[in-house]
Motif scaffolding. Structure first.
Motif, PDB file in Angstrom:
ATOM      1  N   ALA A 146      14.374 -23.903  -6.199  1.00  0.00           N
ATOM      2  CA  ALA A 146      14.588 -22.591  -5.592  1.00  0.00           C
ATOM      3  C   ALA A 146      13.388 -22.146  -4.756  1.00  0.00           C
ATOM      4  N   ALA A 147      12.199 -22.645  -5.081  1.00  0.00           N
ATOM      5  CA  ALA A 147      10.985 -22.248  -4.357  1.00  0.00           C
ATOM      6  C   ALA A 147      10.830 -22.973  -3.029  1.00  0.00           C
ATOM      7  N   LEU A 148      11.594 -24.019  -2.821  1.00  0.00           N
ATOM      8  CA  LEU A 148      11.463 -24.851  -1.622  1.00  0.00           C
ATOM      9  C   LEU A 148      11.805 -24.060  -0.358  1.00  0.00           C
ATOM     10  N   LYS A 149      10.976 -24.226   0.680  1.00  0.00           N
ATOM     11  CA  LYS A 149      11.203 -23.600   1.983  1.00  0.00           C
ATOM     12  C   LYS A 149      11.121 -24.669   3.073  1.00  0.00           C
ATOM     13  N   PRO A 150      11.654 -24.374   4.266  1.00  0.00           N
ATOM     14  CA  PRO A 150      11.557 -25.346   5.363  1.00  0.00           C
ATOM     15  C   PRO A 150      10.121 -25.724   5.715  1.00  0.00           C
ATOM     16  N   ASN A 151       9.169 -24.802   5.481  1.00  0.00           N
ATOM     17  CA  ASN A 151       7.763 -25.052   5.832  1.00  0.00           C
ATOM     18  C   ASN A 151       6.911 -25.452   4.629  1.00  0.00           C
ATOM     19  N   THR A 152       7.556 -25.836   3.514  1.00  0.00           N
ATOM     20  CA  THR A 152       6.790 -26.276   2.345  1.00  0.00           C
ATOM     21  C   THR A 152       6.070 -27.575   2.665  1.00  0.00           C
ATOM     22  N   LYS A 153       4.761 -27.570   2.485  1.00  0.00           N
ATOM     23  CA  LYS A 153       3.932 -28.709   2.877  1.00  0.00           C
ATOM     24  C   LYS A 153       3.328 -29.438   1.676  1.00  0.00           C
ATOM     25  N   LEU A 154       3.077 -28.691   0.587  1.00  0.00           N
ATOM     26  CA  LEU A 154       2.286 -29.268  -0.499  1.00  0.00           C
ATOM     27  C   LEU A 154       2.649 -28.611  -1.817  1.00  0.00           C
ATOM     28  N   LEU A 155       2.510 -29.383  -2.895  1.00  0.00           N
ATOM     29  CA  LEU A 155       2.711 -28.881  -4.265  1.00  0.00           C
ATOM     30  C   LEU A 155       1.431 -29.132  -5.058  1.00  0.00           C
ATOM     31  N   PHE A 156       1.041 -28.135  -5.873  1.00  0.00           N
ATOM     32  CA  PHE A 156      -0.161 -28.265  -6.689  1.00  0.00           C
ATOM     33  C   PHE A 156       0.174 -27.932  -8.136  1.00  0.00           C
ATOM     34  N   ALA A 157      -0.292 -28.790  -9.060  1.00  0.00           N
ATOM     35  CA  ALA A 157      -0.006 -28.567 -10.478  1.00  0.00           C
ATOM     36  C   ALA A 157      -1.108 -29.149 -11.347  1.00  0.00           C
ATOM     37  N   GLU A 158      -1.139 -28.701 -12.590  1.00  0.00           N
ATOM     38  CA  GLU A 158      -1.968 -29.293 -13.645  1.00  0.00           C
ATOM     39  C   GLU A 158      -1.045 -29.749 -14.757  1.00  0.00           C
ATOM     40  N   THR A 159      -1.404 -30.806 -15.437  1.00  0.00           N
ATOM     41  CA  THR A 159      -0.705 -31.180 -16.665  1.00  0.00           C
ATOM     42  C   THR A 159      -1.593 -32.078 -17.515  1.00  0.00           C
ATOM     43  N   PRO A 160      -1.780 -31.736 -18.795  1.00  0.00           N
ATOM     44  CA  PRO A 160      -1.389 -30.489 -19.435  1.00  0.00           C
ATOM     45  C   PRO A 160      -2.052 -29.289 -18.757  1.00  0.00           C
ATOM     46  N   ILE A 161      -1.348 -28.158 -18.853  1.00  0.00           N
ATOM     47  CA  ILE A 161      -1.792 -26.959 -18.148  1.00  0.00           C
ATOM     48  C   ILE A 161      -2.908 -26.269 -18.923  1.00  0.00           C
ATOM     49  N   ASN A 162      -3.887 -25.798 -18.206  1.00  0.00           N
ATOM     50  CA  ASN A 162      -4.999 -25.024 -18.746  1.00  0.00           C
ATOM     51  C   ASN A 162      -4.607 -23.544 -18.757  1.00  0.00           C
ATOM     52  N   PRO A 163      -4.581 -22.861 -19.927  1.00  0.00           N
ATOM     53  CA  PRO A 163      -5.136 -23.256 -21.218  1.00  0.00           C
ATOM     54  C   PRO A 163      -4.102 -23.486 -22.311  1.00  0.00           C
ATOM     55  N   ASN A 164      -2.797 -23.364 -21.978  1.00  0.00           N
ATOM     56  CA  ASN A 164      -1.799 -23.387 -23.050  1.00  0.00           C
ATOM     57  C   ASN A 164      -1.158 -24.748 -23.260  1.00  0.00           C
ATOM     58  N   LEU A 165      -1.676 -25.793 -22.596  1.00  0.00           N
ATOM     59  CA  LEU A 165      -1.326 -27.190 -22.852  1.00  0.00           C
ATOM     60  C   LEU A 165       0.150 -27.523 -22.609  1.00  0.00           C
ATOM     61  N   VAL A 166       0.844 -26.733 -21.792  1.00  0.00           N
ATOM     62  CA  VAL A 166       2.202 -27.101 -21.405  1.00  0.00           C
ATOM     63  C   VAL A 166       2.134 -28.407 -20.617  1.00  0.00           C
ATOM     64  N   VAL A 167       3.016 -29.347 -20.944  1.00  0.00           N
ATOM     65  CA  VAL A 167       3.050 -30.639 -20.263  1.00  0.00           C
ATOM     66  C   VAL A 167       4.187 -30.644 -19.249  1.00  0.00           C
ATOM     67  N   LEU A 168       3.870 -30.982 -18.009  1.00  0.00           N
ATOM     68  CA  LEU A 168       4.871 -31.060 -16.951  1.00  0.00           C
ATOM     69  C   LEU A 168       5.376 -32.501 -16.803  1.00  0.00           C
ATOM     70  N   ASP A 169       6.578 -32.632 -16.309  1.00  0.00           N
ATOM     71  CA  ASP A 169       7.206 -33.938 -16.108  1.00  0.00           C
ATOM     72  C   ASP A 169       6.743 -34.489 -14.756  1.00  0.00           C
ATOM     73  N   LEU A 170       5.776 -35.409 -14.783  1.00  0.00           N
ATOM     74  CA  LEU A 170       5.224 -35.940 -13.540  1.00  0.00           C
ATOM     75  C   LEU A 170       6.250 -36.761 -12.766  1.00  0.00           C
ATOM     76  N   GLN A 171       7.139 -37.454 -13.465  1.00  0.00           N
ATOM     77  CA  GLN A 171       8.157 -38.226 -12.756  1.00  0.00           C
ATOM     78  C   GLN A 171       9.075 -37.307 -11.962  1.00  0.00           C
ATOM     79  N   MET A 172       9.472 -36.188 -12.582  1.00  0.00           N
ATOM     80  CA  MET A 172      10.329 -35.233 -11.890  1.00  0.00           C
ATOM     81  C   MET A 172       9.606 -34.639 -10.677  1.00  0.00           C
ATOM     82  N   ILE A 173       8.330 -34.285 -10.852  1.00  0.00           N
ATOM     83  CA  ILE A 173       7.556 -33.696  -9.756  1.00  0.00           C
ATOM     84  C   ILE A 173       7.340 -34.715  -8.638  1.00  0.00           C
ATOM     85  N   GLY A 174       6.989 -35.940  -9.019  1.00  0.00           N
ATOM     86  CA  GLY A 174       6.781 -36.976  -8.014  1.00  0.00           C
ATOM     87  C   GLY A 174       8.044 -37.259  -7.215  1.00  0.00           C
ATOM     88  N   ASP A 175       9.177 -37.371  -7.902  1.00  0.00           N
ATOM     89  CA  ASP A 175      10.451 -37.622  -7.228  1.00  0.00           C
ATOM     90  C   ASP A 175      10.818 -36.461  -6.307  1.00  0.00           C
TER      91      ASP A 175
END
Length: 404
Positions: A146-175
């Motif tokens: 839903a956040a995607l726009k025609p001018n979206t150029k870059l995505l930035f993330a941490e995983t695990p997230i600082n400071p609550n250690l939520v783990v993101l799905d890198l395969q999903m993000i990479g794809d």
């Protein structure tokens, strides 16, 4: 053992041998510290050729240095990527990795929970440059789409997230990023390349606060950006060169020393943190523990797949109010009350009032960072002593609050 064999070596070996120059260092086993600001040319013609890029060689330490270069090649080998650029701080790595590829009118998608100064850069500073930023819950693929726009150029993330250690799905993000032709940048500080290599999941650029686990001794402030040769060439020839956030050769030399023990340090950090997390999980004064090594944590399913270990950082909430947490932190003896992580010493801090203070309370709550969250970095002390210090702090707040 030359660095052209890096692909054949294990990480424990790469920590020691990767990136070493083939040239003569007067027989020195340890890489020398090239503590020099500039380099001498043999002739005016040679100087001109180096500035023109027609001849390899060093010019000026802001543009490159032999000690720094070994650090860059070593971390690139550990991350299984082509090249790297060492920076003066972790935030120089964040800004260098992003500003080298975006400009006014571009849109960037950012995880809504990240390090406080990274959040401030994206939420406050980028407005000055006309760069649009959307913060999203990247654990939710629908929110990301839903956040995607025609001018979206870059995505930035941490995983695990600082400071609550939520783990993101890198395969999903990479794809997702590859599907939409978006450059992906992931902060890998919390796990280090020993425990996680995001390139395995299609991530384009990896950054570290080298201050933390890569150095491991609490005596350096530095960062590093890892990517393809092409991307690193862009970063070095633009933002790092012109804004100047490059590393000191002395700091690079100290990190090279720290990297030799990275693999064994990460093994100890993980083992001790798992023991401490299990202790906290069963304590009656702890409301919740955030650590991927616990089966109750949402990130536990990524162990032995995306992650080769749960790391050395734990978040937890006490039963009680903010004052309870403050009394608990002030009661520590072995733990040092200090921000940062990845050091030999165990550290404790309060994210809402310290590392993540750039967030408003509303922004913190949206990112899952409560006022009562405490973050600890488990050091290399004996686990019995670490738990004994936590136990005496619990006893102190039990006596003050009368809670069991």
């Amino acid at each position: 053992m030359k660095n052209n064999n890096n692909k054949l070596l294990n990480q424990e070996t790469l920590c020691i041998h990767a990136g070493k120059a083939k040239g003569d260092h007067k027989g020195a086993l340890t890489t020398p510290l090239y503590q020099t600001s500039t380099f001498v040319f043999d002739s005016a013609e040679q100087g001109a050729a180096r500035f023109a890029g027609e001849e390899e060689g060093y010019i000026y330490t802001r543009l490159g240095n032999p000690t720094t270069r070994e650090l860059e090649l070593k971390v690139a080998a550990l991350e299984k990527m082509e090249d790297a650029a060492a920076t003066a701080t972790g935030m120089a790595a964040v800004s260098g990795a992003v500003l080298s590829f975006v400009e006014a009118g571009d849109h960037v998608i950012v995880s809504h929970a990240i390090y406080g100064c990274s959040f401030a850069l994206f939420s406050h500073q980028f407005k000055k440059f006309g760069i649009d930023v959307t913060f999203v819950d990247m654990a939710n693929k629908e929110a990301l789409t839903a956040a995607l726009k025609p001018n979206t150029k870059l995505l930035f993330a941490e995983t695990p997230i600082n400071p609550n250690l939520v783990v993101l799905d890198l395969q999903m993000i990479g794809d997702f990023c590859q599907q939409h032709n978006i450059l992906s940048v992931v902060d890998n500080t919390f796990l280090s390349p020993i425990l996680q290599t995001p390139v395995d999941f299609g991530i384009d650029i990896i950054i570290h606060s080298a201050t933390k686990f890569l150095n491991g001794h609490g005596d350096v402030v530095a960062g590093i950006i890892v990517s393809s040769k092409e991307n690193i060439a862009v970063i070095k020839s633009t933002i790092l060169k012109d804004i100047g956030g490059t590393i000191s050769p002395h700091d690079a030399w100290l990190i090279l020393r720290g990297l030799k023990t990275l693999s064994i340090r990460m093994e100890r950090h993980c083992k001790s943190a798992q023991t401490v997390a299990e202790y906290l999980h069963q304590h009656p004064m702890v409301k919740e523990v955030f650590y991927p090594g616990l089966p109750s944590h949402q990130g536990h399913k990524y162990l032995n797949n995306q992650m080769r270990g749960a790391g050395g950082v734990i978040g937890f909430e006490l039963n009680g109010d903010v004052n309870t947490g403050r009394k608990f932190i002030n009661s520590m003896n072995l733990f040092s009350l200090a921000v940062s992580l990845g050091d030999a010493e165990s550290l404790i801090q309060h994210p809402a009032s310290m590392t993540h203070s750039p967030y408003t309370q509303e922004e913190r709550l949206a990112a899952g960072i409560s006022d009562g969250l405490i973050r600890v970095s488990i050091g290399l002390e004996h686990t019995d002593d670490i738990i004994a210090d936590l136990a005496q702090a619990f006893a102190h707040i039990e006596n003050v609050t009368g809670k069991a």
